[in-house]
Design an enzyme around this catalytic site. Structure first.
Site, short mmCIF file in Angstrom:
data_model
loop_
_atom_site.label_atom_id
_atom_site.label_comp_id
_atom_site.label_asym_id
_atom_site.label_seq_id
_atom_site.Cartn_x
_atom_site.Cartn_y
_atom_site.Cartn_z
N ARG A 175 0.83 -1.20 0.00
CA ARG A 175 0.00 0.00 0.00
C ARG A 175 0.86 1.24 0.00
O ARG A 175 1.94 1.28 0.59
CB ARG A 175 -0.90 0.05 1.24
CG ARG A 175 -2.02 -0.95 1.27
CD ARG A 175 -2.90 -0.70 2.49
NE ARG A 175 -2.11 -0.67 3.71
CZ ARG A 175 -2.46 -0.03 4.82
NH1 ARG A 175 -3.59 0.66 4.85
NH2 ARG A 175 -1.70 -0.06 5.88
N SER A 217 8.53 -5.11 5.98
CA SER A 217 8.30 -6.14 7.00
C SER A 217 9.05 -7.44 6.72
O SER A 217 8.46 -8.52 6.61
CB SER A 217 6.80 -6.39 7.14
OG SER A 217 6.16 -5.20 7.52
N ASP A 219 6.51 -3.73 10.36
CA ASP A 219 5.11 -3.54 10.75
C ASP A 219 4.90 -3.59 12.26
O ASP A 219 3.95 -3.00 12.78
CB ASP A 219 4.20 -4.55 10.04
CG ASP A 219 4.69 -5.98 10.12
OD1 ASP A 219 5.73 -6.23 10.76
OD2 ASP A 219 4.06 -6.87 9.53
#
Length: 468
Positions: free
Chosen positions: A96, A157, A211
């Protein structure tokens, strides 16, 4: 959502008979190998604590399994952060890009999801970062901020050795990625080079994080007691706030807080044999057939990428043993990763004794001939696998709370398993309550978009420290 441990403590005798007594005796006994009593969990907690200590120290860090990477995030948000920030969230098959506007306790976000084609996930690293830069340019143009140089927080991540807030060296790929030319390289540098090759957008990549850090920061923005960030989703990892003097790998001067967020990379716990006492033949079979055999063994007992496959392997085993489906295997049941973690969650969400969704799943798996006894057994297998996952997470979280020594700690949590499994949160909290030291309490807080808002907050905190 939050829950005090002392409030959630189950009454004596609660949750003892959590399985259907009609489970086939042979399968009931066979699945006991996945049960973790408190004595086993305490042994794992001791080993996990020792792993953390080794990861924090310079002389043992190179050979430690739980790496405890300093993130170089020294300050938590205080709620006064303001401005526009970009966030880039890369951690799976989709990523994203977000535009985040902060204004004293308020947060507005716009985002767009982009896919990563399968060939790019295992192709040259330059192709991956060129793809990301292309999507990033598309986003800032669509949102009409192409003429603004906005700070960007980059959520990456995968296991990173950070050398600074905006320098992250990739240690290894996980989650099905295997791009050449990235391991051992600075991912921020690779992203900046890809942006520069385009020469059509200007972006200030001012922080790289994973994350878990984003989750912690997002929750700390609203809850001043948040000290742990936890992900239980496709993968599994956690971070926590450590005293800088204990974090020997941290090599920047104290900027005031005396603290630093530590990225545990706890998915690798057990890669040195620490989990051998609880790993089953099914765990070993799953690991041997994975793309990273011998690695991420803790994660392979916990995360959504593997839970469904563990259930499938047990179903295959019991069918071959003549204990399920009249010994008849369907083609789908023999297909690796065909039985997903979503299936596991949906089966456990069915009302006990009702198999509405499970029947649909079995039809999708080519097992329309399953008996009611098969349905009872399948639910039990799912319950055993998900309970073990929740209990392993509980043990790890209590270990961190005990290590920090703070009597009231909030854990910020994100990830699909935690959010969507119908019983995971309850199972985790119940077990934490049993394991935690007397006098200690905890909250569990669902993160609101840690990878997005959290990344923007890291960028915002970093921007506040930059000289005008």
């Amino acid at each position: 959502m939050s829950c005090k441990s002392k409030v959630c403590n189950p009454p004596a005798g609660a949750d003892v008979k959590w399985y259907d007594p009609k489970v086939s005796p042979n399968i009931f006994e066979a699945m006991k190998e996945t049960w973790l009593d408190n004595a086993k969990l305490q042994t794992l907690m001791t080993s996990f604590r020792e792993n953390i200590e080794r990861g924090l120290k310079k002389d043992t860090h190179p050979t430690s399994i739980v790496k405890c990477f300093p993130t170089y995030v020294q300050d938590l948000p205080d709620g006064t952060e303001k401005g526009k920030f970009l966030a880039l969230d890369l951690g799976g098959t989709n990523f994203r890009v977000l535009l985040v506007e902060l204004d004293v306790g308020k947060c507005d976000m716009k985002s767009k999801i982009f896919a990563i084609p399968a060939d790019i996930m295992v192709g040259p690293g330059v192709d991956l970062f060129d793809h990301i830069a292309s999507c990033l340019a598309e986003f800032v143009k669509e949102d009409d901020v192409v003429d603004q140089i906005l700070p960007l927080g980059f959520t990456f991540s995968f296991p990173l050795m950070q050398k600074g807030l905006c320098v992250g060296i990739l240690e290894r790929w996980t989650k099905g990625f295997n791009c050449d030319g990235v391991i051992g390289e600075d991912v921020v540098k690779l992203l900046n080079e890809a942006i520069q090759r385009r020469d059509d957008v200007k972006i200030d990549v001012c922080a790289v994080l994973n994350d878990t850090t984003g989750t912690l920061m997002s929750c700390a923005w609203k809850n001043k007691n948040c000290r742990i960030g936890l992900i239980v989703g496709t993968g599994n990892n956690a971070c926590y706030v450590e005293t800088q003097q204990n974090a020997e790998m941290f090599d920047e001067p104290d900027m005031g807080s005396g603290k630093v967020i530590i990225n545990l990379e706890m998915g690798a716990f057990g890669d040195d044999g620490a989990l051998d006492c609880i790993r089953t033949d099914i765990d070993k079979s799953l690991d041997e057939d994975s793309v990273n055999a011998g690695r991420q063994l803790h994660e392979k007992m916990i995360s959504g990428m593997y839970l469904g496959e563990l259930v499938r392997l047990y179903m295959v085993k019991f069918t071959k043993d003549g204990l399920m489906f009249e010994g008849k295997l369907s083609d789908a049941l023999q297909e690796r990763d065909k039985f997903t973690c979503t299936y596991l969650s949906e089966i456990e969400a069915d009302q006990p004794g009702k198999y509405i969704r499970q029947r649909e799943i079995l039809n999708e798996m080519g097992l329309s001939y399953a008996s009611e006894q098969d349905c009872i057994n399948i639910r039990y297998i799912c319950e055993c696998i998900s309970r073990r996952s929740a209990h392993l997470i509980a043990a790890a979280m209590v270990t961190l709370i005990n290590k920090m020594g703070e009597t009231n700690v909030t854990i910020g949590v994100d990830g699909s398993v935690y959010k969507y499994h119908p019983h995971f949160r309850r199972l985790m909290i119940q077990k934490m309550t049993e394991l935690i030291k007397p006098g200690f309490t905890f909250d569990v807080m669902l993160s609101e978009d840690g990878s997005g808002r959290g990344a923007a907050l890291v960028a915002a905190v970093a921007a506040k420290k930059k000289p005008a």
